[in-house]
Design an enzyme around this catalytic site. Structure first.
Site, PDB file in Angstrom:
ATOM      1  N   TYR A 292       0.688  -1.140   0.009  1.00 51.26           N
ATOM      2  CA  TYR A 292      -0.054  -0.123  -0.064  1.00 51.26           C
ATOM      3  C   TYR A 292       0.694   1.054  -0.223  1.00 51.26           C
ATOM      4  CZ  TYR A 292      -2.754   3.822   2.325  1.00 51.26           C
ATOM      5  OH  TYR A 292      -3.185   4.888   2.427  1.00 51.26           O
ATOM      6  N   LYS A 296       1.062   4.171  -2.922  1.00 48.09           N
ATOM      7  CA  LYS A 296       0.855   5.612  -2.647  1.00 48.09           C
ATOM      8  C   LYS A 296       1.979   6.405  -3.158  1.00 48.09           C
ATOM      9  CE  LYS A 296      -2.363   6.992  -0.998  1.00 48.09           C
ATOM     10  NZ  LYS A 296      -3.720   7.729  -1.617  1.00 48.09           N
TER      11      LYS A 296
END
Length: 536
Positions: A292, A296
């Site tokens: 994740y 990002k």
């Protein structure tokens, strides 16, 4: 398929990859002519996004001629906003605050739905009927629904699809009227499949910024990232700066990562495990703890690299939790990062935890994040920015709370007469904290066996194994935060506070130094978590 043919041409036009301009080097004030050519090629593949409406930057507004403070109310009066991710925790809080505290114009909400009717249904069930909007409902009384239907314009769309999944009529309307775009949609599962996270958090945001470049009246593009894109930093203080990019200086070569995914061809029955393992491997290799965070970080890079002259505001909140003050203290939507730990402890299933007790646990209430974003948009929306502005919305530098504090406040809450999370009242001792996983695991297994051993049949043993495995996985999942020693500097947010008038500071509270963490956790957050999520 990971990407459509149009998206594939975005990353792979008929030239060698080194000419793309997306094999990132450090950000420069001068735009590489290769990138301009790359951007023009990209526009040719999208029928609705064929022109750039930012040839001339808007005329800067001299701060001396502003009203007192930043001028939040003046800026938002009559402004039209496109919010992507409006049904999420932060997006919903931003929409509610804008409607309650400003004279905003229309708010267009990109909603994932199969039809316009389904989009209206989601608008009704997830926003209009949400308890978060109860103060607004009380303010408008019988005209509440009419007010929201007049202000909120649902648009069927999906940023993971070409043209953001919008029809031509919606595209034309948004391009013609929108002044500010807020992109807060993301996939937040830490170890999701790498291909899915790249599609949601890297490729999808670049679709949105491409669309932003065609909007006639756009003043500002706001991209919501996370403070933990900076996890690789070894400094004690992490400052609010754009990421260092590029394969030659320790950064990420996004084109190579996309190429890696496109070349992957696992057996369909093994695809999920393959892409999850691939993501974890790539994150670890490139310096992040979770897939994740890596996705990002790449999303920030893509948005900044291809934005052209679209003014960019990057918001990096840390761990977002429930409202502190408004509109409903304790309101929260879904389990956030700290909440499985709180729930597990409240059920008596957490005798120990693996963490650095003195590490700052950087949590931030959602209403402070929404207020900071709104104030920052008002500040930068009237002054053209050549370089992106980055805001950490975090607590570890100005008003830190430690891992030890979190468990201490939890114990204070659950040891008293408060609601327990079990059907029967049980004694819940303090959590023992270990900085060594093997020692933590040994102690946890012994303690859990004592609690589960009555009636040592197969069911009890399976129950014991499941509980131990769950606690160990929690520790591994949150290791990136519970052993992270650096603190996120919030100089831009502090400066924002100083520039706000006293009235703005009162109506749009952004100062994290005002938070009493003991009160927040014991009197606001844990009761709110139980009310709105666990029992709700």
């Amino acid at each position: 398929m990971l990407v459509s043919a149009a998206d594939r041409s975005f990353f792979y036009p008929p030239t060698k990859p080194s000419s793309l301009g997306i094999c990132f080097s450090k950000v420069s004030a001068n735009v590489d002519p290769k990138i301009n050519a790359f951007t023009r090629r990209n526009h040719q593949t999208h029928s609705f996004f064929t022109s750039c409406c930012h040839k001339q930057p808007p005329v800067p507004v001299d701060p001396r001629y502003r009203h007192a403070g930043i001028g939040i109310l003046d800026f938002f009066q009559g402004k039209n906003i496109l919010v992507i991710g409006a049904t999420g925790l932060l997006g919903k809080a931003v929409v509610e605050k804008l409607l309650r505290s400003t004279s905003v114009g229309k708010i267009y909400l990109l909603i994932k739905a199969k039809s316009k009717e389904a989009a209206f249904d989601r608008l009704q069930s997830e926003i209009i009927s949400s308890e978060l909007f109860s103060c607004l409902k009380e303010k408008h009384g019988t005209s509440y629904v009419a007010f929201l239907r007049e202000k909120l314009i649902p648009i069927v769309g999906d940023i993971r699809k070409p043209n953001m999944g919008m029809d031509s009529e919606s595209i034309d309307e948004v391009r013609k009227y929108v002044h500010v775009i807020i992109q807060s949609a993301a996939s937040t599962t830490f170890h999701e499949r790498y291909d899915l996270l790249v599609n949601s958090n890297v490729i999808a945001p670049q679709r949105v910024i491409r669309f932003a470049k065609t909007c006639n009246k756009l003043l500002l593009f706001t991209h919501v990232s996370t403070a933990y894109v900076n996890e690789r930093k070894e400094e004690e203080i992490v400052f609010e700066e754009p990421l260092s990019m590029g394969g030659n200086d320790g950064g990420v070569d996004v084109a190579d990562e996309i190429s890696l995914l496109l070349k992957s061809s696992p057996n369909i029955n093994e695809a999920t495990n393959y892409f999850k393992m691939l993501g974890q491997e790539r994150a670890k290799t490139l310096g992040w703890s979770t897939t994740y965070q890596l996705s990002k970080a790449m999303g920030e890079m893509v948005v900044n690299e291809i934005r052209g002259d679209v003014p960019l505001l990057i918001m990096r909140p840390s761990i977002i939790e429930s409202c502190y003050n408004e509109p409903l203290p304790g309101w929260i939507q879904g389990m956030r990062m700290c909440d499985p730990v709180i729930q597990c402890y409240g059920k008596g299933l957490l005798p120990a935890f693996c963490a650095n007790p003195e590490a700052p646990l950087d949590i931030i209430p959602v209403d402070l994040v929404a207020n900071t974003m709104i104030a920052a948009i008002a500040k930068h929306g009237n002054i053209y920015m050549r370089q992106p502005h980055v805001y950490h919305v975090a607590s570890s530098h100005s008003n830190p709370i430690t891992i030890f504090d979190l468990f201490d406040y939890q114990h204070e809450y659950f040891k008293g007469t408060h609601t327990h999370l079990t059907s029967e009242r049980i004694h819940i001792p303090k959590v023992r904290l270990f900085d060594n996983f093997d020692e933590f695991s040994k102690y946890t297994r012994e303690e859990m066996w004592e609690r589960c051993r009555d009636g040592e049949d197969g069911k009890r043993i399976r129950e014991y194994n499941a509980k131990v495995e769950y606690v160990e996985q929690l520790c591994k999942l949150y290791e990136f935060a519970t052993f992270f020693k650096a603190r996120f500097h919030t100089g831009n947010t502090n400066k924002l506070t100083e520039e706000m008038s006293k009235e703005e500071q009162l109506n749009f509270q952004v100062d994290v130094k005002n938070i009493n963490w003991k009160k927040y956790l014991e009197e606001i957050h844990i009761p709110g978590l139980i009310k709105y999520v666990i029992n709700g």
